[in-house]
Motif scaffolding. Sequence first.
Motif, mmCIF file in Angstrom:
data_model
loop_
_atom_site.group_PDB
_atom_site.id
_atom_site.type_symbol
_atom_site.label_atom_id
_atom_site.label_comp_id
_atom_site.label_asym_id
_atom_site.label_seq_id
_atom_site.Cartn_x
_atom_site.Cartn_y
_atom_site.Cartn_z
ATOM 1 N N PRO C 123 0.743 -1.068 -0.185
ATOM 2 C CA PRO C 123 0.056 0.003 0.036
ATOM 3 C C PRO C 123 1.027 1.388 0.100
ATOM 4 N N ILE C 124 1.875 1.117 0.762
ATOM 5 C CA ILE C 124 2.980 2.518 0.644
ATOM 6 C C ILE C 124 3.585 2.697 -0.833
ATOM 7 N N SER C 137 -6.800 -2.408 0.389
ATOM 8 C CA SER C 137 -7.275 -4.011 0.645
ATOM 9 C C SER C 137 -6.927 -4.797 -0.463
ATOM 10 N N VAL C 138 -7.698 -4.381 -1.671
ATOM 11 C CA VAL C 138 -7.673 -5.463 -2.986
ATOM 12 C C VAL C 138 -6.183 -5.704 -3.367
ATOM 13 N N LEU C 139 -5.460 -4.523 -3.269
ATOM 14 C CA LEU C 139 -3.917 -4.709 -3.645
ATOM 15 C C LEU C 139 -3.208 -5.703 -2.718
ATOM 16 N N LEU C 143 -2.039 -9.395 -4.190
ATOM 17 C CA LEU C 143 -0.721 -9.525 -4.016
ATOM 18 C C LEU C 143 -0.421 -10.776 -3.099
ATOM 19 N N LEU C 144 -1.067 -11.127 -2.015
ATOM 20 C CA LEU C 144 -1.015 -12.032 -1.392
ATOM 21 C C LEU C 144 -1.212 -13.324 -1.979
ATOM 22 N N MET C 145 -2.085 -13.524 -2.834
ATOM 23 C CA MET C 145 -2.259 -14.570 -3.489
ATOM 24 C C MET C 145 -1.389 -14.906 -4.871
#
Lengths: 66, 244, 231
Positions: C123-124, C137-139, C143-145
């Motif tokens: 997010p930064i 949150s979507v980002l 990215l996690l997945m």
Amino acid sequence: MYFDSVADALAMSGHGVFVWGAYSISFVIIFFVLLRPVMSIRTLNAGIRQEALRKQSAQVAQQNAS
Amino acid sequence: MWRIIHQFGSPPWVYRFCDKVIPWLMPITIVALLGGSVWGLLFAPTDYKQGDSYRIIYIHVPAAVVALAGYYVMALAGLVSLVWRVKLADTAMRAAAPIGAAYTAIALITGAIWGKPTWGAWWVWDARITSMLILFFLYVGVIALFEAYENKTVAARACAILSLVGTVNIPIIYKSVDWWYSLHQPASIKFTGSSAIDASMLYPLLGMIITFYALFALLMMLNLKQSLTEEYAQSAWLNKRLAA
Amino acid sequence: MTEARDIDIFRYCRSQTVRHLMLMVRSPSEVVNPLLFFLLVIVLFPLGLGPDPEQLSILAPGILWVVALLSNLMICMRLFVDDLEDGSLEQLAMARVPLSIAVLPQLLASWLASGLLLSLVSPIFGLMLGLPLEVASVLVVSLLMGTAIMLLLGAVGAALTVGVQRGGILLALLILPLYVPILIAGTRALNEALQGGDPTVALALLGAGVTGGLLLAPLAIAAGLRVSLEL
């Protein structure tokens, strides 16, 4: 033939360069892909035959010596 | 049945088979290739929308179709080599990769040339062209991986795994590129689409597709024969055959 | 080792994960470098494209995902190299635990140190490129997945090229084409969120990718490692 004259067929109503160009590039690629194994087989076979001849003559020379 | 399968794993048998088939498949394919091109170039009617530039279809579409099928041929050979450890399957896989890369190259180049008069640009990020480009990289990857290994038996197994991973991924890649394209697609750009194609245009196209399959088979056999000659240069059966 | 016959796989995995994490903690540069790379490349984009925040925010999803892809590639290049050199990879292959499971702890540790970390700080980077905070949150979730699938796929390529001299560029050539669907789904999720649409379809596809990758990739990784070890 669909076209009236050879000149018409070459021009393809202005798109001739693209159509004939596409076909010629494709045929050049196909030609080289075909040529590569054919030439390679030829040189390999020549090498194998030469090797066989060399062995044969060596054998003959050995027999003559003894 | 088992005898036939067994024979496909025997190098002398395959070598003889290629030797028998190539002399008549080669002239037939070349004649069909030239004949089909002449038919498509000179005898098929003009497309009322695209004019004569559509004639590139007779080489673009067959190359694209067989390029995709070729990847599955390669992956199938990879599977056979991994599961049953048939050495000949390795050779077949190695034979298929450069042919597939050449076919994708033809499809890409003709697609770009076709794009210029149709869309006014040499390269358009069309879904099918993009997928074809990725397919090209998949082929190149297999070839590069094979070249990277010193030990060619190990290289073949690595390539087999890679081509299988690629096989699982190809449908996903194609679907995702379609999905990506549907989002960004400007409505005006469209290929011939689903509209019915006239028989006078369809038959030369079908003929060319069959011809490109035949050409693929011919090139496979030539490459197989070449690899076998290289691998078995010292063997008795090959020497006997060449001496005859 | 009297009870070696029935190894508790979960305990094995846990201890192995801890071991790999400890190794990473001891050489923090391997964890920090990909992040620094990520930051650096992101800095390059405004310099190349101009500082206009509106233009940047249009391009931000693509930039973030492409850079995430590249930094993941860097991690994959190092993945099995040390283990091959010190011989622990061979031991892993000989162990009682199936190789396809035995590689999972290392992947998990790598993901915790790279993918997870990158997603959490993303997010930064998003803010720097002018992304609104609402899509953070979507980002993070995408990215996690996405990093998880990329690591699984990249590990297959890494397993195949670990024995090859100068395998780095080769690895990129092998796996970047396979990353295409991840890139498409990831940027799609972000773009949908940006335009007020529904990102769940794209996120669900990424989730499906993680599941499928977890099922299939370990088998391919194990097979690839066996090839590289010439077993």
